[in-house]
Design a protein around this motif. Structure first.
Motif, PDB file in Angstrom:
ATOM      1  N   ARG A  10       0.835  -1.199   0.000  1.00  0.00           N
ATOM      2  CA  ARG A  10       0.000   0.000   0.000  1.00  0.00           C
ATOM      3  C   ARG A  10       0.869   1.248   0.000  1.00  0.00           C
ATOM      4  N   HIS A  11       1.983   1.203   0.743  1.00  0.00           N
ATOM      5  CA  HIS A  11       2.900   2.337   0.754  1.00  0.00           C
ATOM      6  C   HIS A  11       3.528   2.531  -0.634  1.00  0.00           C
ATOM      7  N   ILE A  12       3.864   1.444  -1.305  1.00  0.00           N
ATOM      8  CA  ILE A  12       4.404   1.542  -2.659  1.00  0.00           C
ATOM      9  C   ILE A  12       3.379   2.174  -3.597  1.00  0.00           C
ATOM     10  N   ALA A  13       2.106   1.790  -3.446  1.00  0.00           N
ATOM     11  CA  ALA A  13       1.052   2.379  -4.281  1.00  0.00           C
ATOM     12  C   ALA A  13       0.943   3.878  -4.043  1.00  0.00           C
ATOM     13  N   GLU A  14       1.031   4.290  -2.786  1.00  0.00           N
ATOM     14  CA  GLU A  14       0.987   5.725  -2.471  1.00  0.00           C
ATOM     15  C   GLU A  14       2.174   6.456  -3.076  1.00  0.00           C
ATOM     16  N   LEU A  15       3.352   5.839  -3.021  1.00  0.00           N
ATOM     17  CA  LEU A  15       4.534   6.465  -3.601  1.00  0.00           C
ATOM     18  C   LEU A  15       4.397   6.592  -5.121  1.00  0.00           C
ATOM     19  N   GLN A  16       3.812   5.605  -5.765  1.00  0.00           N
ATOM     20  CA  GLN A  16       3.606   5.683  -7.210  1.00  0.00           C
ATOM     21  C   GLN A  16       2.664   6.834  -7.559  1.00  0.00           C
ATOM     22  N   ASP A  17       1.593   6.980  -6.795  1.00  0.00           N
ATOM     23  CA  ASP A  17       0.682   8.099  -7.029  1.00  0.00           C
ATOM     24  C   ASP A  17       1.379   9.434  -6.774  1.00  0.00           C
ATOM     25  N   TYR A  18       2.241   9.456  -5.770  1.00  0.00           N
ATOM     26  CA  TYR A  18       2.959  10.683  -5.450  1.00  0.00           C
ATOM     27  C   TYR A  18       3.903  11.071  -6.588  1.00  0.00           C
ATOM     28  N   VAL A  19       4.624  10.088  -7.114  1.00  0.00           N
ATOM     29  CA  VAL A  19       5.526  10.368  -8.231  1.00  0.00           C
ATOM     30  C   VAL A  19       4.739  10.847  -9.448  1.00  0.00           C
ATOM     31  N   GLU A  20       3.575  10.243  -9.693  1.00  0.00           N
ATOM     32  CA  GLU A  20       2.739  10.681 -10.811  1.00  0.00           C
ATOM     33  C   GLU A  20       2.268  12.115 -10.607  1.00  0.00           C
ATOM     34  N   ALA A  21       1.917  12.473  -9.368  1.00  0.00           N
ATOM     35  CA  ALA A  21       1.491  13.852  -9.076  1.00  0.00           C
ATOM     36  C   ALA A  21       2.649  14.826  -9.272  1.00  0.00           C
ATOM     37  N   LEU A  22       3.863  14.394  -8.927  1.00  0.00           N
ATOM     38  CA  LEU A  22       5.023  15.261  -9.129  1.00  0.00           C
ATOM     39  C   LEU A  22       5.247  15.550 -10.608  1.00  0.00           C
ATOM     40  N   GLY A  23       5.005  14.536 -11.441  1.00  0.00           N
ATOM     41  CA  GLY A  23       5.199  14.730 -12.869  1.00  0.00           C
ATOM     42  C   GLY A  23       4.202  15.688 -13.483  1.00  0.00           C
ATOM     43  N   ALA A  24       3.072  15.909 -12.809  1.00  0.00           N
ATOM     44  CA  ALA A  24       2.047  16.803 -13.337  1.00  0.00           C
ATOM     45  C   ALA A  24       2.208  18.230 -12.867  1.00  0.00           C
ATOM     46  N   ILE A  25       3.223  18.491 -12.049  1.00  0.00           N
ATOM     47  CA  ILE A  25       3.431  19.844 -11.524  1.00  0.00           C
ATOM     48  C   ILE A  25       3.956  20.738 -12.625  1.00  0.00           C
ATOM     49  N   GLY A  26       3.447  21.959 -12.698  1.00  0.00           N
ATOM     50  CA  GLY A  26       3.928  22.914 -13.683  1.00  0.00           C
ATOM     51  C   GLY A  26       5.308  23.431 -13.328  1.00  0.00           C
ATOM     52  N   LEU A  27       5.844  24.245 -14.227  1.00  0.00           N
ATOM     53  CA  LEU A  27       7.173  24.792 -14.001  1.00  0.00           C
ATOM     54  C   LEU A  27       7.151  25.761 -12.828  1.00  0.00           C
ATOM     55  N   PRO A  28       8.112  25.667 -11.912  1.00  0.00           N
ATOM     56  CA  PRO A  28       8.143  26.544 -10.750  1.00  0.00           C
ATOM     57  C   PRO A  28       8.743  27.902 -11.082  1.00  0.00           C
ATOM     58  N   GLU A  29       8.610  28.806 -10.133  1.00  0.00           N
ATOM     59  CA  GLU A  29       9.241  30.104 -10.284  1.00  0.00           C
ATOM     60  C   GLU A  29      10.735  29.980 -10.052  1.00  0.00           C
ATOM     61  N   ARG A  30      11.463  30.965 -10.587  1.00  0.00           N
ATOM     62  CA  ARG A  30      12.910  30.926 -10.470  1.00  0.00           C
ATOM     63  C   ARG A  30      13.323  31.022  -9.006  1.00  0.00           C
ATOM     64  N   GLY A  31      14.244  30.161  -8.616  1.00  0.00           N
ATOM     65  CA  GLY A  31      14.776  30.185  -7.258  1.00  0.00           C
ATOM     66  C   GLY A  31      13.903  29.484  -6.248  1.00  0.00           C
ATOM     67  N   SER A  32      12.828  28.867  -6.711  1.00  0.00           N
ATOM     68  CA  SER A  32      11.923  28.187  -5.797  1.00  0.00           C
ATOM     69  C   SER A  32      11.615  26.810  -6.339  1.00  0.00           C
ATOM     70  N   PRO A  33      11.543  25.790  -5.481  1.00  0.00           N
ATOM     71  CA  PRO A  33      11.201  24.460  -5.970  1.00  0.00           C
ATOM     72  C   PRO A  33       9.747  24.307  -6.360  1.00  0.00           C
ATOM     73  N   GLY A  34       8.949  25.356  -6.085  1.00  0.00           N
ATOM     74  CA  GLY A  34       7.543  25.259  -6.427  1.00  0.00           C
ATOM     75  C   GLY A  34       6.754  24.552  -5.334  1.00  0.00           C
ATOM     76  N   GLN A  35       5.441  24.489  -5.532  1.00  0.00           N
ATOM     77  CA  GLN A  35       4.556  23.854  -4.561  1.00  0.00           C
ATOM     78  C   GLN A  35       4.494  22.364  -4.838  1.00  0.00           C
ATOM     79  N   LEU A  36       5.053  21.575  -3.929  1.00  0.00           N
ATOM     80  CA  LEU A  36       5.048  20.128  -4.080  1.00  0.00           C
ATOM     81  C   LEU A  36       3.861  19.535  -3.345  1.00  0.00           C
ATOM     82  N   PRO A  37       3.289  18.466  -3.865  1.00  0.00           N
ATOM     83  CA  PRO A  37       2.198  17.808  -3.130  1.00  0.00           C
ATOM     84  C   PRO A  37       2.736  17.171  -1.860  1.00  0.00           C
ATOM     85  N   PRO A  38       1.884  17.018  -0.850  1.00  0.00           N
ATOM     86  CA  PRO A  38       2.363  16.410   0.402  1.00  0.00           C
ATOM     87  C   PRO A  38       2.783  14.968   0.172  1.00  0.00           C
TER      88      PRO A  38
END
Length: 277
Positions: free
Chosen positions: A82-110
């Motif tokens: 179940r933890h692996i499944a959550e990590l897979q969803d988390y990685v997928e959510a990270l891939g959908a994040i738009g480009l961040p502002e300069r000098g900032s990592p941007g808003q990451l999902p929890p």
């Protein structure tokens, strides 16, 4: 776990709110969980069966022992998968994040919780989060560099054209668009600039030749004279650009030279006329 009809099933395979890819991924994890649980439980079941055959353990106690062992292994592995499944969803959510502002990592999902994850995947979520933050920083730096390069190209007063291996126009700066419009984009440059001197220079550079500098006219409502500099780029970019073509408008210089030549000719004629008469 609750049933799927109740909203949450094995490994959170839900009826709604999940993409087909997520459902397929969870179903694969479910099969892996069942198979892994059977493999890890097999030694306990076989040992209990051997004790029953040897007469050292009553069948009822053997069955209870095998059942408890199988249930314990399945529960432990379930938390891990179940933890692996959550990590897979988390990685997928990270891939959908738009480009961040300069000098900032941007808003990451929890990040997902470590419920059961630390048992068999210690620190895996922390590593993924740290790598994601670094990736976002690199994306911000890359985007800032691209924006800076685009700003420089846009501010250049001379027309600039990027060509691919097929002599197709990949990109133009605003100065080039002011002269040619968007007619050249994705077309062979010779389709509109029908000048053998220029196309031959481009062909020589594409064939591996050195930088070429040629002069050619552009006819139209306003006749222009251009000096073209053709240079091959060290590496092709994502758009496939391999040749940089810069144009310098020398129409004013040519006009001034022609006026000077006309003035000299007229002056010479006027000076010769009184002497000859």
């Amino acid at each position: 776990p609750k049933s799927a009809a109740g909203g949450t099933g094995l490994l959170w395979i839900e009826d709604g709110g999940m993409t087909p890819t997520q459902k397929q991924r969870r179903q694969r994890l479910l099969r892996h969980w069942l198979g892994t649980s059977a493999v890890f439980s097999a030694p306990f079941v076989l040992a209990s069966a051997a004790l029953v055959v040897a007469g050292s353990l009553a069948p009822s106690y053997a069955a209870a022992t095998a059942l408890l062992a199988t249930g314990g292994v399945a529960a432990l592995l379930y938390r891990h998968f179940r933890h692996i499944a959550e990590l897979q969803d988390y990685v997928e959510a990270l891939g959908a994040i738009g480009l961040p502002e300069r000098g900032s990592p941007g808003q990451l999902p929890p990040p997902p919780s470590d419920r059961g994850g630390k048992l068999l995947a210690t620190g895996l979520a922390d590593v993924i989060v740290a790598a994601s933050v670094e990736r976002q920083k690199r994306r911000a730096e890359l985007q800032a560099a691209l924006n800076g390069n685009q700003a420089i190209l846009s501010s250049l007063p001379d027309p600039l054209i990027l060509l691919d291996e097929e002599r197709r126009v990949v990109r133009m700066n605003p100065a080039a668009q002011a002269i040619f419009g968007d007619r050249l984009l994705n077309r062979d440059i010779s389709s509109l600039l029908r000048n053998p001197t220029l196309t031959n220079a481009v062909d020589r550079v594409l064939a591996g030749g050195e930088e070429q500098v040629v002069t050619f006219p552009i006819t139209g409502k306003i006749d222009r004279h251009m000096i073209a500099r053709v240079v091959r780029l060290n590496e092709a970019n994502l758009e496939g650009s391999v040749v940089l073509l810069t144009l310098h408008d020398v129409t004013g210089i040519k006009r001034a030279e022609r006026m000077r030549a006309d003035f000299v000719a007229n002056a010479s004629h006027e000076l010769r006329t009184p002497l000859s008469s």
